[in-house]
Scaffold this motif. Sequence first.
Motif, mmCIF file in Angstrom:
data_model
loop_
_atom_site.group_PDB
_atom_site.id
_atom_site.type_symbol
_atom_site.label_atom_id
_atom_site.label_comp_id
_atom_site.label_asym_id
_atom_site.label_seq_id
_atom_site.Cartn_x
_atom_site.Cartn_y
_atom_site.Cartn_z
ATOM 1 N N SER A 1 1.929 12.406 9.200
ATOM 2 C CA SER A 1 3.026 11.446 9.050
ATOM 3 C C SER A 1 4.035 11.863 7.989
ATOM 4 O O SER A 1 4.671 11.017 7.384
ATOM 5 N N PHE A 2 4.152 13.163 7.742
ATOM 6 C CA PHE A 2 5.009 13.612 6.654
ATOM 7 C C PHE A 2 6.016 14.647 7.136
ATOM 8 O O PHE A 2 5.770 15.348 8.105
ATOM 9 N N PHE B 1 8.826 5.806 9.330
ATOM 10 C CA PHE B 1 9.153 5.025 8.131
ATOM 11 C C PHE B 1 10.582 5.279 7.686
ATOM 12 O O PHE B 1 11.089 6.388 7.816
ATOM 13 N N ASP C 1 11.182 0.135 2.901
ATOM 14 C CA ASP C 1 9.836 -0.270 3.336
ATOM 15 C C ASP C 1 9.729 -0.577 4.817
ATOM 16 O O ASP C 1 9.040 -1.507 5.221
ATOM 17 N N GLN C 2 10.460 0.152 5.632
ATOM 18 C CA GLN C 2 10.408 -0.128 7.068
ATOM 19 C C GLN C 2 9.386 0.767 7.737
ATOM 20 O O GLN C 2 9.265 1.938 7.412
ATOM 21 N N TYR D 1 5.145 18.118 2.730
ATOM 22 C CA TYR D 1 4.796 16.729 3.060
ATOM 23 C C TYR D 1 5.444 15.742 2.087
ATOM 24 O O TYR D 1 4.846 14.762 1.692
ATOM 25 N N LEU E 1 7.934 10.579 4.034
ATOM 26 C CA LEU E 1 7.280 9.952 5.180
ATOM 27 C C LEU E 1 8.138 10.243 6.401
ATOM 28 O O LEU E 1 9.357 10.258 6.324
ATOM 29 N N ILE F 1 11.810 7.763 3.104
ATOM 30 C CA ILE F 1 10.944 7.322 2.009
ATOM 31 C C ILE F 1 10.245 8.541 1.427
ATOM 32 O O ILE F 1 9.634 9.333 2.144
ATOM 33 N N GLU F 2 10.377 8.668 0.101
ATOM 34 C CA GLU F 2 9.839 9.850 -0.562
ATOM 35 C C GLU F 2 8.547 9.495 -1.292
ATOM 36 O O GLU F 2 8.398 8.393 -1.822
ATOM 37 N N LEU F 3 7.608 10.434 -1.318
ATOM 38 C CA LEU F 3 6.365 10.211 -2.063
ATOM 39 C C LEU F 3 6.558 10.665 -3.502
ATOM 40 O O LEU F 3 7.278 11.626 -3.760
ATOM 41 N N SER F 4 5.899 9.980 -4.438
ATOM 42 C CA SER F 4 6.021 10.457 -5.812
ATOM 43 C C SER F 4 4.988 11.537 -6.091
ATOM 44 O O SER F 4 5.128 12.296 -7.028
ATOM 45 N N ASN F 5 3.939 11.619 -5.269
ATOM 46 C CA ASN F 5 2.939 12.674 -5.467
ATOM 47 C C ASN F 5 2.530 13.291 -4.127
ATOM 48 O O ASN F 5 1.405 13.115 -3.670
ATOM 49 N N PRO F 6 3.448 14.011 -3.486
ATOM 50 C CA PRO F 6 3.096 14.601 -2.173
ATOM 51 C C PRO F 6 2.050 15.701 -2.313
ATOM 52 O O PRO F 6 1.865 16.250 -3.395
ATOM 53 N N MET F 7 1.362 15.993 -1.187
ATOM 54 C CA MET F 7 0.398 17.095 -1.181
ATOM 55 C C MET F 7 1.113 18.399 -1.498
ATOM 56 O O MET F 7 0.597 19.235 -2.225
#
Lengths: 331, 673
Positions: free
Chosen positions: B396-397, B458, B462-463, B424, B427, B414-420
Amino acid sequence: MDLDQVSKEAQQAINKCRDLSELEETARHYLGKKGVVTTAFSQLTKLSLSQKKSEGKKLNQVQAIIADQVKQKEKDFKENLFQSQSESKIDISRPGKKIKLGHLHPLTKVVREVEDIFQLIGFSVVEGPELETEYYNFDALNIPADHPARDIWDTFWIKKSKPKQKKNLLRTHTSPNQARYLEKNQPPLRIIVPGMCYRHEATDRTHGFQFMQIEGLMVDEQVSLANFKAVVERFSQMFFGPDAEIRIIPDYFPFTEPSVEVSMRNKAGEWLEIMGAGLVHPNVFKAVGYPPYQWQGFAFGVGVERLAMIKYGLDDVRQLYQGDLRLIQQF
Amino acid sequence: MIFDYAWLQSFFKKKLPTPQKLADLLTNHGFETQSMGSDLDASIPPSRARDCLSHLGLAREISAILNYRLNYSVAQKSLKPGKFDFQVSVIDPEQCPRYYLSFWSDVKVGNGPTEIADRLRKAGQRPINASVDLVNYIMLETGQPVHAFDADLIKGSIEVRPSRSGEIFISLENKRYRLPKDLLVIADQAGPLALAGVKGGKRAEVTQSTKNILIEAANFDYRTVRRTVRSLDLRTEASWRFENGLDPSWVDLAQRRIRDLGQSILKPDRIERVVDLYPHPSRDKNISFDLTWLRERLGIQITTKQTEKIFQKLGFGVQIVSNRKLRVRVPSWRIDVQAPEDLVEEVGRIYGYSQIKADPPRALLIPPKVNYQRLWQRLIKDFLVNFGLNETYQYSFLSERDLSLFGYDRELAIELSNPMSARYQFLRFSLLPNLLRAVGENAKRFNQVELFEMGRIFSTPDQEKLTLAGALIDPPAGSDKFYEIKGLIESLIRQLGITDAWFDGYQAQDYFGGSKTWHPNHRVEIKVGSAVVGFLGEIHPILADRLGFSESVFAFEIDLDQLLKFASEQQEYQPISPYPAVIRDLSVVIPQEESLERVIHLADLSGGNLVRDVDLIDVYQSDQLDKEKSLTLRIVYQSNEKNLSALEVGKLEQKIIKAFQQKGWHLRQSNNA
């Protein structure tokens, strides 16, 4: 018109026909809408009543004779045709034509089967969001901030776009739906919740940072661990077969008390964990506003990849997210 | 944690089962354990790390599981306080609930006894000298970390205080740390001597030449210790235990036990208490426990006597109040036991879950609610599979590169603050990037690749939307693929009971902002009524090339949350007409840019109720007609009440022709079939 002559000519014409289409043509020439015989009938009106009678009778006879001969000839033709048709040969040893077949993903097959089994015993299927709040993923499940147990769930956090925004995350389990469903519904209730989950952890053959889980929840006035055992035993027998062997041992989850782990013996004889479970912790009921100790329940979370590994003998969960047709087409 | 089997045996007079059997027993009763020769490797659950990261702790569990008597005693006498010319103080008792310090004079720090060295080695620790071995042994036995300082190397008073920014701490291993503000340290006038609960320092290290020592047994709050661990990325055996939240009462056990053992090992002249700073002693708690409730929760018939025994072996006090009520005193070190349900677990766990007999639940026979969303999802997947598509699941990334490649608006992702990893980082905004990549991978091995995925996408804020996407290559018959997908989606939507879906090629909006995704002229919007529910068509040739395709790629992506709002299960039976249908073809020449869908729609509409079906059977375009195209429609007329005469059909046909003519379209010759 000399009807005898017509009849004779017709017979000759019929005999001369070489195939069904010529026969059809000939039949039409005599018996069709504008055919010789039909025309003759229409001319009868010009005759006197007595002539009409005798000519008409004769004409009927001729028509019947011709029709009969056509029929006979047709029968001959068809018999010959059938004869030659049934003598024809095809190579029946040639393989059948390949039909284009699509395949469902093995995880879908597992999830469907689990859904079907639980629906049989009265569990409704519901879904919840993958993008989850910190509250539902942790706090409502008796895992407050700073709880050492939060380390169990290595979490993907969403970058805030505004500093004051609430902390969002990718759900680390399907358990948030326990609280979500309890808030909006009245017991007694039985649900299962399938869905994708995410954990920020190193991947190996049996762990992925993205995986599927199925949450289960039963809440009623009297629910015991022995009840859970009956349900999970029945489930494993329906899913894996009557010889399925399971083991229930203690485990720890903040949102169940007691907490247990259910394992399944694989073909190599090793125990593989397939789910975490337990009796719903009173703090979860408290978080959703239920009076303490009024309701009882059990909850469980099944690892879909684990079920697939045991059921199909898959050996690396990461393969399940690569869209490789060589794998998918086996299912 | 690694446990030495012989060490565990030393707590019991009765013989323990073999290491293998003991490991199985522990596993079945809450401690997943593997036997490795004469060692046991037991994973202690977080809730029990407070009291079971020690041989004594595990031995207590074993005594409950096997119903064996635990054979363990420590010095009963309290230590006399001595007089000292230095002060000991704790700044914040919340961070350090208890601080116990004893003074040992004139010790002999030689090599430790071999029995202790052996046990340390088996438990995975390296013997160093008598003093170090002793404190390590105490920790492995009781779970309480203990530390020894060389008393003569301490300068002035001792303070348990927050670190000051920039202070230097040098560890036993000679590693230098520049401390940030507010980590808890043990310090004298010259600076930090130890990182509280984590690591001892070089400055007051006990060596063979040490004469006098201070032995510290303290309790530090788990949050404080965690902060130090994270801040310095420094984990130790001690910090591991403190991080799990130790009970201050262990301090007492540890300081008594170290006296028992230390007397003979370090041979001190005298031992005196310096301080025991313990302003808020932890207390045992009492829980009123209903035995009927216990039996109902576990679904077993356990006797009062059995229950009592289990509690006692675990170190709990039991008072029988009535034949269904117990008063259970839970020792302060079992912080995990707070409420009756925790006691249920203790009983269940020791009783053994394998002993519980399965008992099917009795509940009201409420049939499950039908989840239509889920049913539609099944129907859609089955439909596509029947058509020959294969289902996939993708991660999902997406990466930043994906966003720009497909022309997605970064602001909406939407961005992750701690992506792998960077791959990734976001989202997924669409199912297509990963799906197309999977098609590309498969294309190396298969001529025909037709994949689909159903999953969430996403976007800010927050959708989350359930989405369906498919991607197909099928060389060399590329030219028909567009219509194949269009027909597929048309039929799919019809299967969902949606009758007013249509395809709009006019000024199509970019679906979710993927401005570089689609071929500008080979794509349509999928609409239901006026709502856009998705897209289908050919992937932009530039994008296809970037993704490594040498052939045309076709795809569709549908917002299922939106589409399924229109889905309907209702299927009404239409009576089959006993009267024959009349079929007439009509050929009309229309402007090149006119939508065929509109022509078909107009024929259907203007002909009225008796027009049962309109099919496009031919589209013709010659060189002479390059501004126009000619098409042939096959129109089916039928009534449920009577035979339609040629005259009646002719009239209906005229209506259609008239409608065409009003648009300015002219007829070619019409063929009646």
